[in-house]
Write a protein that holds these residues in place. Sequence first.
Motif, PDB file in Angstrom:
ATOM      1  N   GLU A  28      16.142-112.287   6.545  1.00 34.25           N
ATOM      2  CA  GLU A  28      17.341-112.289   7.385  1.00 34.25           C
ATOM      3  C   GLU A  28      18.020-113.655   7.375  1.00 34.25           C
ATOM      4  OE1 GLU A  28      16.041-112.303  11.846  1.00 34.25           O
ATOM      5  OE2 GLU A  28      14.654-111.014  10.780  1.00 34.25           O
ATOM      6  N   LEU A  29      17.218-114.719   7.288  1.00 38.84           N
ATOM      7  CA  LEU A  29      17.809-116.059   7.213  1.00 38.84           C
ATOM      8  C   LEU A  29      18.622-116.209   5.929  1.00 38.84           C
ATOM      9  CD1 LEU A  29      18.123-119.028   8.067  1.00 38.84           C
ATOM     10  CD2 LEU A  29      15.890-119.490   7.046  1.00 38.84           C
ATOM     11  N   TYR A  30      18.062-115.691   4.836  1.00 40.91           N
ATOM     12  CA  TYR A  30      18.751-115.787   3.547  1.00 40.91           C
ATOM     13  C   TYR A  30      20.059-114.997   3.583  1.00 40.91           C
ATOM     14  CZ  TYR A  30      19.559-115.372  -1.491  1.00 40.91           C
ATOM     15  OH  TYR A  30      20.122-115.404  -2.735  1.00 40.91           O
ATOM     16  N   GLY A  31      20.007-113.784   4.134  1.00 39.06           N
ATOM     17  CA  GLY A  31      21.222-112.976   4.244  1.00 39.06           C
ATOM     18  C   GLY A  31      22.275-113.698   5.069  1.00 39.06           C
ATOM     19  N   PHE A  32      21.827-114.282   6.156  1.00 43.01           N
ATOM     20  CA  PHE A  32      22.732-115.046   7.019  1.00 43.01           C
ATOM     21  C   PHE A  32      23.327-116.227   6.260  1.00 43.01           C
ATOM     22  CE2 PHE A  32      23.115-118.672   9.972  1.00 43.01           C
ATOM     23  CZ  PHE A  32      24.093-118.175  10.806  1.00 43.01           C
ATOM     24  N   LEU A 114      23.462-112.896  17.369  1.00 45.37           N
ATOM     25  CA  LEU A 114      23.652-111.449  17.389  1.00 45.37           C
ATOM     26  C   LEU A 114      24.128-110.964  16.015  1.00 45.37           C
ATOM     27  CD1 LEU A 114      23.643-108.849  19.109  1.00 45.37           C
ATOM     28  CD2 LEU A 114      26.062-109.271  19.563  1.00 45.37           C
ATOM     29  N   ARG A 115      25.061-111.722  15.447  1.00 52.51           N
ATOM     30  CA  ARG A 115      25.578-111.379  14.111  1.00 52.51           C
ATOM     31  C   ARG A 115      24.442-111.302  13.103  1.00 52.51           C
ATOM     32  NH1 ARG A 115      28.072-114.588  10.004  1.00 52.51           N
ATOM     33  NH2 ARG A 115      28.064-116.486  11.232  1.00 52.51           N
ATOM     34  N   TRP A 116      23.611-112.287  13.177  1.00 50.85           N
ATOM     35  CA  TRP A 116      22.448-112.359  12.293  1.00 50.85           C
ATOM     36  C   TRP A 116      21.513-111.159  12.529  1.00 50.85           C
ATOM     37  CZ3 TRP A 116      19.188-117.501  12.025  1.00 50.85           C
ATOM     38  CH2 TRP A 116      17.987-117.271  11.368  1.00 50.85           C
ATOM     39  N   GLN A 117      21.240-110.895  13.793  1.00 50.27           N
ATOM     40  CA  GLN A 117      20.294-109.831  14.109  1.00 50.27           C
ATOM     41  C   GLN A 117      20.829-108.459  13.731  1.00 50.27           C
ATOM     42  OE1 GLN A 117      20.033-111.049  18.148  1.00 50.27           O
ATOM     43  NE2 GLN A 117      17.980-111.885  17.925  1.00 50.27           N
ATOM     44  N   VAL A 118      22.102-108.219  14.017  1.00 50.40           N
ATOM     45  CA  VAL A 118      22.658-106.910  13.702  1.00 50.40           C
ATOM     46  C   VAL A 118      22.684-106.710  12.190  1.00 50.40           C
ATOM     47  CG1 VAL A 118      24.669-105.412  13.900  1.00 50.40           C
ATOM     48  CG2 VAL A 118      24.000-106.827  15.832  1.00 50.40           C
ATOM     49  N   ALA A 119      23.017-107.766  11.463  1.00 50.73           N
ATOM     50  CA  ALA A 119      23.001-107.668   9.995  1.00 50.73           C
ATOM     51  C   ALA A 119      21.596-107.328   9.510  1.00 50.73           C
ATOM     52  CB  ALA A 119      23.485-108.975   9.376  1.00 50.73           C
ATOM     53  N   ALA A 120      20.595-107.973  10.112  1.00 50.96           N
ATOM     54  CA  ALA A 120      19.212-107.707   9.714  1.00 50.96           C
ATOM     55  C   ALA A 120      18.806-106.284  10.096  1.00 50.96           C
ATOM     56  CB  ALA A 120      18.275-108.721  10.366  1.00 50.96           C
ATOM     57  N   ALA A 121      19.265-105.815  11.264  1.00 49.34           N
ATOM     58  CA  ALA A 121      18.940-104.456  11.704  1.00 49.34           C
ATOM     59  C   ALA A 121      19.600-103.430  10.784  1.00 49.34           C
ATOM     60  CB  ALA A 121      19.394-104.247  13.152  1.00 49.34           C
ATOM     61  N   LEU A 122      20.840-103.687  10.406  1.00 46.00           N
ATOM     62  CA  LEU A 122      21.536-102.776   9.479  1.00 46.00           C
ATOM     63  C   LEU A 122      20.792-102.685   8.151  1.00 46.00           C
ATOM     64  CD1 LEU A 122      25.297-103.698  10.037  1.00 46.00           C
ATOM     65  CD2 LEU A 122      24.306-101.411  10.265  1.00 46.00           C
ATOM     66  N   ALA A 123      20.255-103.817   7.734  1.00 46.58           N
ATOM     67  CA  ALA A 123      19.552-103.843   6.454  1.00 46.58           C
ATOM     68  C   ALA A 123      18.291-102.989   6.490  1.00 46.58           C
ATOM     69  CB  ALA A 123      19.205-105.279   6.073  1.00 46.58           C
TER      70      ALA A 123
ATOM     71  N   ALA B  54      30.256-107.820  15.745  1.00 47.72           N
ATOM     72  CA  ALA B  54      29.792-109.196  15.559  1.00 47.72           C
ATOM     73  C   ALA B  54      29.468-109.473  14.099  1.00 47.72           C
ATOM     74  CB  ALA B  54      28.558-109.459  16.426  1.00 47.72           C
ATOM     75  N   VAL B  55      29.123-108.419  13.360  1.00 45.17           N
ATOM     76  CA  VAL B  55      28.675-108.619  11.981  1.00 45.17           C
ATOM     77  C   VAL B  55      29.829-108.852  11.023  1.00 45.17           C
ATOM     78  CG1 VAL B  55      27.421-107.610  10.061  1.00 45.17           C
ATOM     79  CG2 VAL B  55      26.666-107.200  12.373  1.00 45.17           C
ATOM     80  N   GLY B  56      30.870-108.070  11.176  1.00 43.94           N
ATOM     81  CA  GLY B  56      32.004-108.222  10.262  1.00 43.94           C
ATOM     82  C   GLY B  56      31.783-107.510   8.944  1.00 43.94           C
ATOM     83  N   ASN B  57      30.683-107.809   8.304  1.00 40.61           N
ATOM     84  CA  ASN B  57      30.398-107.208   7.000  1.00 40.61           C
ATOM     85  C   ASN B  57      29.031-106.521   7.062  1.00 40.61           C
ATOM     86  OD1 ASN B  57      29.705-106.621   4.395  1.00 40.61           O
ATOM     87  ND2 ASN B  57      29.676-108.746   3.701  1.00 40.61           N
ATOM     88  N   PRO B  58      29.000-105.180   6.916  1.00 44.43           N
ATOM     89  CA  PRO B  58      27.734-104.461   7.106  1.00 44.43           C
ATOM     90  C   PRO B  58      26.712-104.709   6.004  1.00 44.43           C
ATOM     91  CG  PRO B  58      29.438-102.963   6.325  1.00 44.43           C
ATOM     92  CD  PRO B  58      30.114-104.280   6.582  1.00 44.43           C
ATOM     93  N   ASP B  59      27.131-105.318   4.900  1.00 46.51           N
ATOM     94  CA  ASP B  59      26.203-105.472   3.777  1.00 46.51           C
ATOM     95  C   ASP B  59      25.588-106.858   3.667  1.00 46.51           C
ATOM     96  OD1 ASP B  59      26.521-102.854   2.925  1.00 46.51           O
ATOM     97  OD2 ASP B  59      28.379-103.369   1.889  1.00 46.51           O
ATOM     98  N   VAL B  60      26.005-107.761   4.549  1.00 44.02           N
ATOM     99  CA  VAL B  60      25.569-109.134   4.376  1.00 44.02           C
ATOM    100  C   VAL B  60      24.049-109.269   4.535  1.00 44.02           C
ATOM    101  CG1 VAL B  60      25.890-109.896   6.763  1.00 44.02           C
ATOM    102  CG2 VAL B  60      26.132-111.528   4.915  1.00 44.02           C
TER     103      VAL B  60
END
Lengths: 179, 243
Positions: A28-32, A114-123, B54-60
């Motif tokens: 998740e850190l790398y994705g961020f 939150l941005r980081w966490q949601v991105a990780a959750a989506l992944a 908050a994410v903006g981009n769902p694939d990041v």
Amino acid sequence: MSAALLKTLQTDAGDETMRTLYREYAPELYGFAVGSLGDRGMAEELVQEVFTRVWRHADSFDPERASFRTWLYGIARNAIIDMKRRGAARPALAAQAAEPEDASGDEPIERAVLRWQVAAALARLTPEHRQVIRLAHFQGLTLREIAEQTGVPLGTIKSRSSYALRGLRLALEEMGVEP
Amino acid sequence: VTAACNTCRELLGGYVLGALDPAEAHEVRRHMETCPECAREHDDLAPLPAALDAVGNPDVGLERPPAALEEAVLDRFAREKGPAASRARRARRRRPRLRRVFARPLPAALGGVAIGAIAASAVLALTGSSSDPGPREFGARLTGSQASTAAYAKLSAAGPAGTRVRLTVHGLPAVRGEVYELWCVGEGRTRWSAGTFRVDGRGTAEVELTTAARLGEYHRLSVERKRPGAARGQRVLAGEIVY
């Protein structure tokens, strides 16, 4: 993530602790980092730098004040600022620093985490669940339009969108996030 | 839970995402006025769109670090932690070239967006035969032929004869009834199979394979997907070895 575990970084068991930390948080850190820096090479540098700082500053982690992820994010944010400052002398990196999606800007830390966490959750979702969220939320399509576009029956898209959101909710809860 | 509840639950995702037809959205709203359970279910999901904003981009979040980055982080940790730890670690580690290979940024122009546009890529490193005075290490990055595949691999080989290969793959799709095969490709059309492997449901594999070819006899590596027993498959990853 406990402060006691972080303390073992200084002991002979430090390698294993570092590996555990890396496997838990590096993806998740790398994705961020890729999202923030827009460059994979720089993201790799950043991940190395952040984990180095983690063990150097392990003593300053206080679980009463912030979660480990929040603490880790603070380190990442500072590292990004330093990296961009250093890179200002190099034209290519200076151009990167001008990117609008800038984690070192004025974004409040809570929102950035939150941005980081949601991105990780989506992944963590299945590609199908992520797709329905992408099309409905980010592209603004109706479920009917999604069914037409993907060729998947409308009934399937309906239940899939519900499962997708429940899956997202669950993934966030597992990360300790109350959306 | 009634039939109306089932209908409501099915539609809740679309409702929360604002993606229902007006008539269906009305139906969901009316049902929740009289059904506290479904209303509670709705309340659980309702904050998610704001979180998604908050994410903006769902694939990041799909970006995965190259497999060798873990080794690089642990190396640096050991190096900076202290000479004793560093020595112990050096004794275990035989892949110094790996970091140099991985330190280069990927050539693809990336915005950190659109994972689909990122070519599959894999990273390989070969460790030379033990008959050499010192460790001989080689690396290569493999690139995928399918844009939809996002894969990384790390590979190391050791052994007095031929090459023993440790392959770590992330992100290759698992296809029912098909396997992946690693090939060492030499001059002309000469090639040696290093064996087949499967990926798990998450598209990852960590396997040790063996090929009769010796280092230096081949210059490229490729991974093919094929049906078991078939002579040839579809190439999904390939790349040059850096000698």
